[in-house]
Design a protein around this motif. Structure first.
Motif, PDB file in Angstrom:
ATOM      1  N   PHE A   8      41.157  38.886  48.310  1.00  0.00           N
ATOM      2  CA  PHE A   8      40.870  39.999  47.400  1.00  0.00           C
ATOM      3  C   PHE A   8      41.952  41.078  47.467  1.00  0.00           C
ATOM      4  N   ILE A  21      33.749  41.590  44.609  1.00  0.00           N
ATOM      5  CA  ILE A  21      33.717  42.456  43.423  1.00  0.00           C
ATOM      6  C   ILE A  21      32.405  43.218  43.362  1.00  0.00           C
ATOM      7  N   CYS A  40      45.195  40.142  45.657  1.00  0.00           N
ATOM      8  CA  CYS A  40      45.022  40.172  44.193  1.00  0.00           C
ATOM      9  C   CYS A  40      44.889  41.601  43.682  1.00  0.00           C
ATOM     10  N   TYR A  41      44.152  42.454  44.421  1.00  0.00           N
ATOM     11  CA  TYR A  41      44.012  43.846  43.990  1.00  0.00           C
ATOM     12  C   TYR A  41      45.357  44.559  44.042  1.00  0.00           C
ATOM     13  N   THR A  42      46.127  44.333  45.093  1.00  0.00           N
ATOM     14  CA  THR A  42      47.435  44.979  45.222  1.00  0.00           C
ATOM     15  C   THR A  42      48.362  44.560  44.084  1.00  0.00           C
ATOM     16  N   CYS A  68      41.454  47.347  38.476  1.00  0.00           N
ATOM     17  CA  CYS A  68      40.185  46.642  38.657  1.00  0.00           C
ATOM     18  C   CYS A  68      39.841  45.822  37.409  1.00  0.00           C
ATOM     19  N   SER A 112      47.345  43.559  41.168  1.00  0.00           N
ATOM     20  CA  SER A 112      46.775  44.191  39.974  1.00  0.00           C
ATOM     21  C   SER A 112      47.184  45.655  39.876  1.00  0.00           C
ATOM     22  N   HIS A 123      43.895  52.825  39.212  1.00  0.00           N
ATOM     23  CA  HIS A 123      42.938  52.055  40.009  1.00  0.00           C
ATOM     24  C   HIS A 123      41.940  51.336  39.099  1.00  0.00           C
ATOM     25  N   PHE A 159      42.190  42.816  37.234  1.00  0.00           N
ATOM     26  CA  PHE A 159      41.767  41.812  38.205  1.00  0.00           C
ATOM     27  C   PHE A 159      40.518  41.085  37.702  1.00  0.00           C
ATOM     28  N   ARG A 218      35.122  35.727  45.952  1.00  0.00           N
ATOM     29  CA  ARG A 218      35.744  36.804  45.192  1.00  0.00           C
ATOM     30  C   ARG A 218      34.686  37.623  44.448  1.00  0.00           C
TER      31      ARG A 218
END
Length: 169
Positions: free
Chosen positions: A88, A6, A91-93, A61, A95, A57, A64, A2
């Motif tokens: 990833f 990042i 988790c981003y979606t 970030c 977030s 966005h 997350f 992860r």
């Protein structure tokens, strides 16, 4: 895994910002060539929406990142919802969904699990209050401009028809 993702996202961010700046310049040049009130209003709405999406966005970030912090010894939102082993993109979606729900009266199952996340969430809600009300104000203004434009065109058309009828053209 992860953290590597990042770091890769961080390095690609500069490239995206340069591209975004170039897109802004192209749109600005096109706007100068097109002098239409209708197009100006539509572009204004698009700009407002783009600002909201870009801001969401960055908030996603940061959210997350807060959830990925394992060294604090506290339970994070990723741990609390069993997402600590997810990929990833998932988790981003999630977030991004959390971030968008802070700006709208929508519900979300993800909630802060520690003090830092709760403080961040409170700051985001305050920022969202200001930004979303500005967005609604901008949309209202653009819609009113479009209505006024429509009214003016209708009046001009009526005057033209009156002129044509009076001159028996």
């Amino acid at each position: 895994k992860r953290m590597r993702a990042i770091r890769m996202v961080r390095s690609l961010r500069l490239i995206r910002l340069a591209r975004l700046h170039k897109v802004g310049q192209v749109i600005g040049a096109a706007c100068k060539r097109i002098s239409s009130t209708y197009v100006d209003s539509v572009l204004k709405l698009g700009r407002l929406l783009s600002i909201i999406l870009v801001l969401n966005h960055y908030i996603a970030c940061a959210w997350f990142y807060l959830g990925a912090q394992q060294d604090s010894g506290q339970t994070t939102w990723l741990d609390a919802h069993g997402l600590d082993m997810e990929d990833f993109m998932t988790c981003y979606t999630i977030s991004l969904h959390w971030s968008l729900t802070q700006f709208t009266p929508a519900t979300n199952n993800v909630a802060p699990s520690n003090v830092w996340e709760r403080m961040f969430a409170a700051c985001v809600v305050l920022l969202a209050l200001v930004m979303f009300s500005s967005f609604v104000s901008g949309v209202t203004s653009a819609v009113n401009e479009l209505k006024m434009l429509s009214i003016m065109r209708t009046r001009e058309r009526g005057r033209l028809l009156d002129f044509i009828q009076s001159k028996k053209i």
